[in-house]
Design a protein around this motif. Structure first.
Motif, PDB file in Angstrom:
ATOM      1  N   LYS A 196      44.519  52.647 -21.132  1.00  8.60           N
ATOM      2  CA  LYS A 196      43.168  53.232 -21.194  1.00  8.60           C
ATOM      3  C   LYS A 196      43.101  54.499 -20.339  1.00  8.60           C
ATOM      4  CE  LYS A 196      41.110  50.356 -23.904  1.00  8.60           C
ATOM      5  NZ  LYS A 196      40.800  50.759 -25.266  1.00  8.60           N
ATOM      6  N   LEU A 197      43.741  54.468 -19.167  1.00  5.39           N
ATOM      7  CA  LEU A 197      43.775  55.655 -18.308  1.00  5.39           C
ATOM      8  C   LEU A 197      44.573  56.791 -18.956  1.00  5.39           C
ATOM      9  CD1 LEU A 197      44.222  53.897 -14.845  1.00  5.39           C
ATOM     10  CD2 LEU A 197      42.192  55.138 -15.643  1.00  5.39           C
ATOM     11  N   VAL A 198      45.586  56.439 -19.733  1.00  4.84           N
ATOM     12  CA  VAL A 198      46.327  57.452 -20.498  1.00  4.84           C
ATOM     13  C   VAL A 198      45.421  58.032 -21.591  1.00  4.84           C
ATOM     14  CG1 VAL A 198      48.242  57.810 -22.134  1.00  4.84           C
ATOM     15  CG2 VAL A 198      48.621  56.494 -20.024  1.00  4.84           C
ATOM     16  N   ASP A 199      44.690  57.158 -22.289  1.00  4.07           N
ATOM     17  CA  ASP A 199      43.795  57.607 -23.375  1.00  4.07           C
ATOM     18  C   ASP A 199      42.750  58.617 -22.899  1.00  4.07           C
ATOM     19  OD1 ASP A 199      45.165  55.946 -25.120  1.00  4.07           O
ATOM     20  OD2 ASP A 199      43.622  54.384 -25.129  1.00  4.07           O
ATOM     21  N   VAL A 200      42.230  58.451 -21.685  1.00  2.47           N
ATOM     22  CA  VAL A 200      41.204  59.365 -21.178  1.00  2.47           C
ATOM     23  C   VAL A 200      41.805  60.563 -20.447  1.00  2.47           C
ATOM     24  CG1 VAL A 200      39.381  57.625 -21.070  1.00  2.47           C
ATOM     25  CG2 VAL A 200      40.764  58.101 -19.032  1.00  2.47           C
ATOM     26  N   GLY A 201      43.119  60.620 -20.338  1.00  4.98           N
ATOM     27  CA  GLY A 201      43.778  61.789 -19.773  1.00  4.98           C
ATOM     28  C   GLY A 201      44.028  61.762 -18.274  1.00  4.98           C
ATOM     29  N   LEU A 202      43.791  60.623 -17.614  1.00  3.83           N
ATOM     30  CA  LEU A 202      44.033  60.556 -16.172  1.00  3.83           C
ATOM     31  C   LEU A 202      45.498  60.290 -15.827  1.00  3.83           C
ATOM     32  CD1 LEU A 202      40.883  58.606 -14.994  1.00  3.83           C
ATOM     33  CD2 LEU A 202      41.490  60.948 -14.416  1.00  3.83           C
ATOM     34  N   LEU A 203      46.203  59.613 -16.747  1.00  8.26           N
ATOM     35  CA  LEU A 203      47.627  59.339 -16.553  1.00  8.26           C
ATOM     36  C   LEU A 203      48.420  59.837 -17.752  1.00  8.26           C
ATOM     37  CD1 LEU A 203      47.631  55.631 -15.229  1.00  8.26           C
ATOM     38  CD2 LEU A 203      47.801  57.738 -13.884  1.00  8.26           C
TER      39      LEU A 203
ATOM     40  N   LEU B  19      43.990  66.243 -14.365  1.00  8.54           N
ATOM     41  CA  LEU B  19      42.596  66.159 -14.779  1.00  8.54           C
ATOM     42  C   LEU B  19      41.717  65.759 -13.604  1.00  8.54           C
ATOM     43  CD1 LEU B  19      40.558  66.220 -17.163  1.00  8.54           C
ATOM     44  CD2 LEU B  19      40.995  63.780 -17.429  1.00  8.54           C
ATOM     45  N   GLU B  20      40.618  66.480 -13.423  1.00  7.99           N
ATOM     46  CA  GLU B  20      39.683  66.184 -12.340  1.00  7.99           C
ATOM     47  C   GLU B  20      38.418  65.587 -12.940  1.00  7.99           C
ATOM     48  OE1 GLU B  20      36.878  68.673  -9.297  1.00  7.99           O
ATOM     49  OE2 GLU B  20      38.863  69.474  -9.725  1.00  7.99           O
ATOM     50  N   ILE B  21      37.971  64.488 -12.363  1.00  6.69           N
ATOM     51  CA  ILE B  21      36.749  63.842 -12.833  1.00  6.69           C
ATOM     52  C   ILE B  21      35.845  63.609 -11.640  1.00  6.69           C
ATOM     53  CG2 ILE B  21      35.775  61.721 -13.770  1.00  6.69           C
ATOM     54  CD1 ILE B  21      38.107  61.494 -15.591  1.00  6.69           C
ATOM     55  N   ARG B  22      34.577  63.966 -11.812  1.00  7.55           N
ATOM     56  CA  ARG B  22      33.576  63.699 -10.788  1.00  7.55           C
ATOM     57  C   ARG B  22      32.440  62.941 -11.444  1.00  7.55           C
ATOM     58  NH1 ARG B  22      32.325  69.498  -8.628  1.00  7.55           N
ATOM     59  NH2 ARG B  22      34.059  70.296  -9.803  1.00  7.55           N
ATOM     60  N   VAL B  23      31.952  61.943 -10.756  1.00  2.85           N
ATOM     61  CA  VAL B  23      30.836  61.177 -11.280  1.00  2.85           C
ATOM     62  C   VAL B  23      29.749  61.134 -10.216  1.00  2.85           C
ATOM     63  CG1 VAL B  23      30.069  58.925 -12.101  1.00  2.85           C
ATOM     64  CG2 VAL B  23      32.349  59.754 -12.707  1.00  2.85           C
ATOM     65  N   ALA B  24      28.547  61.512 -10.616  1.00  8.26           N
ATOM     66  CA  ALA B  24      27.397  61.431  -9.719  1.00  8.26           C
ATOM     67  C   ALA B  24      26.173  61.120 -10.578  1.00  8.26           C
ATOM     68  CB  ALA B  24      27.181  62.749  -8.973  1.00  8.26           C
ATOM     69  N   ILE B  25      25.433  60.128 -10.177  1.00  9.14           N
ATOM     70  CA  ILE B  25      24.209  59.765 -10.890  1.00  9.14           C
ATOM     71  C   ILE B  25      23.099  59.689  -9.866  1.00  9.14           C
ATOM     72  CG2 ILE B  25      23.074  58.032 -12.309  1.00  9.14           C
ATOM     73  CD1 ILE B  25      25.891  57.217 -13.281  1.00  9.14           C
TER      74      ILE B  25
END
Length: 191
Positions: free
Chosen positions: A34-41, A66-72
């Motif tokens: 799944k992490l490969v599918d989203v581009g993190l690995l 790939l950089e991902i930031r999450v803020a809600i």
């Protein structure tokens, strides 16, 4: 597992990843893919040093850039960072830092492009949570620069106002300071 793989600085097998968090190899494989599918690995098959060559070459995982930031709710200081960087690079001799930053904020706003969804789509993508109200006003329900705005409201709100004022140049709208608790300090109104 993701953080374990990032820190390892070498390819990691499914078995190593599973052991790092105490789960089964099969469950680890599911999550790793799944992490490969989203581009993190990134995954490939590679013989590992010190292993016997019996059976299939093991699948190994390594991080991507790939950089991902999450803020809600969404927080994004990228605009303020760009304003600061350009202010430092282009500030005129003798120009006060705050004045230079406000000037640059307006210039960056004027250069903003709104290909999809116009200004409201742009504002949504930058975390402002725009909401159109009666009379054509657009309230910005979220401040993407909070908590920096809470720390220095006069400066951050002034930069935000200049930036949004630049964004709406020539659009028939104007940016007005209109602070409300829990929202952006700026609202857009018909000119």
């Amino acid at each position: 597992m993701y953080f374990y793989i990032r820190r390892a600085r070498r390819p990691i097998t499914r078995d190593e990843a599973a052991a790092s968090v105490g789960i089964s190899r099969k469950l680890a494989a599911f999550h790793l893919d799944k992490l490969v599918d989203v581009g993190l690995l990134r995954a490939d098959y590679q013989p590992l040093p010190g292993t016997r060559r019996v059976g299939r070459t093991p699948k190994v995982y390594r991080p991507t850039e790939l950089e991902i930031r999450v803020a809600i709710p969404q927080r994004s200081h990228d605009v303020l960072t760009e304003i600061l960087l350009e202010t430092v690079l282009t500030g005129a001799e003798g120009e006060q830092a705050r004045d230079a930053a406000v000037r640059v904020a307006g210039e960056i706003g004027e250069r903003a492009e709104f290909p999809e969804g116009g200004i409201e789509g742009f504002l949504e993508r930058h975390g402002y949570e725009p909401e159109r109200e009666a009379g054509g006003r657009v309230r910005l329900r979220n401040c993407p620069f909070h908590p920096l705005a809470a720390r220095s409201p006069e400066l951050v709100c002034r930069l935000n106002h200049a930036f949004l004022g630049g964004c709406v140049t020539g659009s028939g709208m104007r940016a007005e300071l209109s602070p409300r608790a829990g929202e952006c300090c700026v609202e857009l109104r018909p000119a």
